[in-house]
Write an enzyme that holds these catalytic residues in place. Structure first.
Site, PDB file in Angstrom:
ATOM      1  N   MET A   1      -9.132   6.826   0.252  1.00  0.00           N
ATOM      2  CA  MET A   1      -9.001   6.194   1.573  1.00  0.00           C
ATOM      3  C   MET A   1      -8.668   7.243   2.638  1.00  0.00           C
ATOM      4  SD  MET A   1      -7.179   2.585   0.501  1.00  0.00           S
ATOM      5  CE  MET A   1      -5.837   3.325  -0.424  1.00  0.00           C
TER       6      MET A   1
ATOM      7  N   GLY B   1      -5.127  -4.547  -2.742  1.00  0.00           N
ATOM      8  CA  GLY B   1      -5.107  -4.317  -1.305  1.00  0.00           C
ATOM      9  C   GLY B   1      -3.680  -4.199  -0.804  1.00  0.00           C
ATOM     10  N   TRP B   2      -3.545  -3.920   0.458  1.00  0.00           N
ATOM     11  CA  TRP B   2      -2.223  -3.685   1.051  1.00  0.00           C
ATOM     12  C   TRP B   2      -1.278  -4.854   0.793  1.00  0.00           C
ATOM     13  CZ3 TRP B   2       0.441   0.244   3.028  1.00  0.00           C
ATOM     14  CH2 TRP B   2       1.545  -0.017   3.849  1.00  0.00           C
TER      15      TRP B   2
ATOM     16  N   GLU C   1      -1.756  -0.095  -3.910  1.00  0.00           N
ATOM     17  CA  GLU C   1      -1.169   0.713  -2.832  1.00  0.00           C
ATOM     18  C   GLU C   1       0.354   0.608  -2.847  1.00  0.00           C
ATOM     19  OE1 GLU C   1      -3.098   0.025   0.960  1.00  0.00           O
ATOM     20  OE2 GLU C   1      -4.920  -0.583  -0.054  1.00  0.00           O
TER      21      GLU C   1
ATOM     22  N   ASP D   1     -23.055 -30.832  -4.811  1.00  0.00           N
ATOM     23  CA  ASP D   1     -23.036 -30.927  -6.263  1.00  0.00           C
ATOM     24  C   ASP D   1     -23.612 -29.709  -6.967  1.00  0.00           C
ATOM     25  OD1 ASP D   1     -25.567 -31.418  -5.321  1.00  0.00           O
ATOM     26  OD2 ASP D   1     -25.963 -33.140  -6.613  1.00  0.00           O
TER      27      ASP D   1
END
Length: 611
Positions: free
Chosen positions: A451, A343-344, A385, A315
């Site tokens: 990256m 993300g990819w 991406e 709870d």
């Protein structure tokens, strides 16, 4: 360039931690939401395969008014447990189990019924059932409504180790019995008056308090608003210089990898970082959306899994990774947390988002600043991406779409929040950096996570073998421009300040098999075996299973048997951090925490290298 892969859809559902549902061996009655609402709960064993069984509850509303929610409690004998379940949220305390409806199946109309089930192990049957706080045989009826939310607490008398909280009383038709006081989402006390003094706190630390009331039928009402408390005194948090030290924490890592937020503490990494990117939120229908609601804010952590050492309750207002991150920030107030979207796997949604940047930014702001977890996040990270280029799918939004998206996000989130982005490191002529207006977008972001890894890997199954994160070029590199140095030089040539560029480190290696040549450039027959995916393996595994045998272009490589791997080590990270400092870069980031050793040696290398 390949990037990380998200866990398969549905993986979370297969690994719910004992979220079981069970019932009695015969029909039962229970009180509902009001004096005119009753219900029966019937348990059947749908199948038994010797080593386990499937059980099913059917709850029927036999009253004249609708049930707006239901809760089933029962006891299992020792040796009987639940291994997986569906259509309910369940917590357990020893052998006592409590199951509550999901958001989509709480309402049961008069005469209607619903079923939910579970897979179990062990020979025992459930006993001592309660439904909505009353006896399952219908002989007792709880109050007809849960209590209201108490007023938002006010704090006074704050010292190094204590704070006094007071709040306006909740109301209930049958009377309020007591109040639960929650610190950072975990219950710390139950009191009968509308005040409480919390002691034993840590000096110079941030805490968040809420209160919820319980009536005479033991029904718990909604939580109050939250009040923030910062204790006096304390020491200044250890400084790590002005360089960013950022790590990705993956929402799905808490399942098969069993990497929890608490591991940041036990590894020593929390004291050596400045920022966390929580990955990933989804991008769909032109909006920011929840990625995995169970992992994000619903999963109940046990005391041994929790940063605070206190088990979650069914709870409390917020559970899951978000609550654990809240507890982490209470211990390490210098850490900032960003919610990363895309993300990819989920970058395909950015094309629709880019068609209406203002609407997208509004949706992201509404989600990140949701009152349930607004204090957890310090900004947003965008992992597209790739804009106006190809990744898992191809985008044709145009070169200006990326700048427009970042401008809209900055306008919505303002200067008080961080806005960052993960970017390609394709330094080739006419490559992905050239495809979008990264220079124009840089005016709206605090930094880019470049990256600088996954340049090469076993998606080229026959090779040639090559380091997946080369710092500089070398003779024989398969693609000119696929290096950290080339990527950073291209960004800077376009006008992106060096201070807004972070070097990326992968906490994993990429490898091939069927390789006979020790040096890079050899042929292969396919990807090497990996724990979770072919051709990729965590550093913590490779460190001992295939120790480095050489270095090239600032990255280690290793040949063991016919397998060939490349990955970063503490030594190569030290080299890269020195290079980053000399280039005036803003710091470093890494993907992702769970690839490191239990002692966090790669995080330590980044921290030391940037100091």
């Amino acid at each position: 360039m390949r990037f990380r892969h998200r866990a398969a859809a549905g993986f979370a559902a297969l690994l719910l931690p004992l979220a079981g549902l069970a019932g009695l061996a015969s029909p039962a009655q229970a009180a509902g939401d009001s004096l005119s609402a009753t219900a029966t709960a019937t348990y059947t064993k749908a199948s038994d395969w010797g080593t386990g069984f499937e059980g099913r509850w059917t709850v029927k509303n036999t009253g004249t008014t609708a049930l707006s929610s239901w809760t089933v409690e029962w006891d299992f004998p020792s040796g009987t447990s639940v291994t997986s379940a569906w259509d309910a949220d369940v917590t357990s305390a020893g052998t006592h189990w409590t199951a509550r409806n999901k958001s989509y199946n709480g309402t049961i109309a008069p005469g209607a019924s619903l079923s939910f089930g579970f897979n179990g192990a062990g020979p025992g049957s459930p006993a001592n059932c309660k439904l909505n706080g009353g006896s399952c045989d219908g002989t007792t009826v709880p109050g007809d409504a849960a209590p209201s939310a108490p007023g938002t607490p006010t704090a006074s008398g704050i010292t190094n180790t204590a704070a006094k909280l007071t709040w306006s009383a909740a109301t209930d038709d049958k009377g309020v019995k007591n109040y639960d006081v929650l610190r950072d989402g975990a219950k710390v006390a139950t009191v009968t008056t509308a005040s409480y003094t919390d002691t034993g706190l840590t000096a110079g630390t941030d805490y968040s308090y809420t209160v919820q009331a319980r009536d005479t039928a033991d029904q718990t009402g909604p939580a109050s608003g939250a009040v923030a408390v910062h204790t006096t005194g304390g020491t200044t948090p250890p400084t790590t210089g002005n360089k960013v030290r950022l790590g990705y924490f993956t929402e799905w890592g808490i399942y098969g990898r069993n990497y929890q937020v608490k591991n940041l503490v036990t590894s020593g990494s929390a004291a050596k970082i400045t920022h966390i990117n929580y990955a990933f939120g989804n991008v769909t229908n032109g909006q920011c959306a929840i990625g995995d609601s169970y992992a994000d804010y619903d999963k109940a952590f046990t005391a041994d899994q929790s940063v605070s050492g206190v088990a979650d309750t069914w709870d409390q207002p917020l559970r899951g990774n978000f609550n654990q991150l809240r507890q982490l920030k209470a211990k390490y107030p210098n850490i900032k947390v960003l919610w990363s979207f895309g993300g990819w796997t989920w970058s395909g949604g950015f094309a629709q988002a880019a068609a209406n940047p203002a609407a997208f930014a509004q949706s992201c702001h509404d989600l990140v600043e949701d009152p349930r977890w607004a204090d957890v996040f310090d900004g947003i990270d965008i992992d597209w991406e790739y804009p106006n280029a190809c990744g898992l799918s191809c985008d044709t939004s145009g070169a200006a779409a990326y700048r427009n998206l970042m401008a809209a996000l900055r306008a919505k989130f303002g200067t008080g929040n961080l806005v960052t982005a993960a970017t390609t490191a394709d330094g080739t002529t006419g490559g992905k950096i050239d495809a979008a207006d990264y220079a124009g977008a840089a005016a709206y972001v605090d930094w880019y996570n470049v990256m600088t890894y996954d340049f090469f890997g076993a998606w080229a199954a026959q090779g040639p073998t090559a380091p997946h994160s080369p710092l500089t070029s070398y003779s024989g590199i398969p693609t000119a421009g696929f290096t950290t140095a080339d990527a950073m030089a291209k960004f800077r040539a376009k006008g992106v300040p060096a201070s807004k560029l972070l070097i990326g480190i992968g906490f994993y290696g990429r490898g091939w098999t069927g390789v006979t040549q020790d040096a890079p450039g050899g042929t292969a027959t396919g990807p090497a075996a990996g724990t979770y995916e072919q051709g990729i393996e965590d550093y913590k595994v490779l460190k001992t299973s295939c120790p480095a045998t050489g270095t090239i272009a600032g990255t280690a490589y290793a040949k063991c048997g016919t397998d060939w791997w490349s990955y970063d080590t503490p030594a190569t990270i030290a080299t890269k951090m020195t290079w980053a400092r000399n280039q005036g870069l803003g710091g470093a980031f890494f993907w992702e925490f769970s690839g490191d050793t239990a002692g966090g040696e790669l995080v330590s290398a980044i921290n030391s290298g940037l100091s």
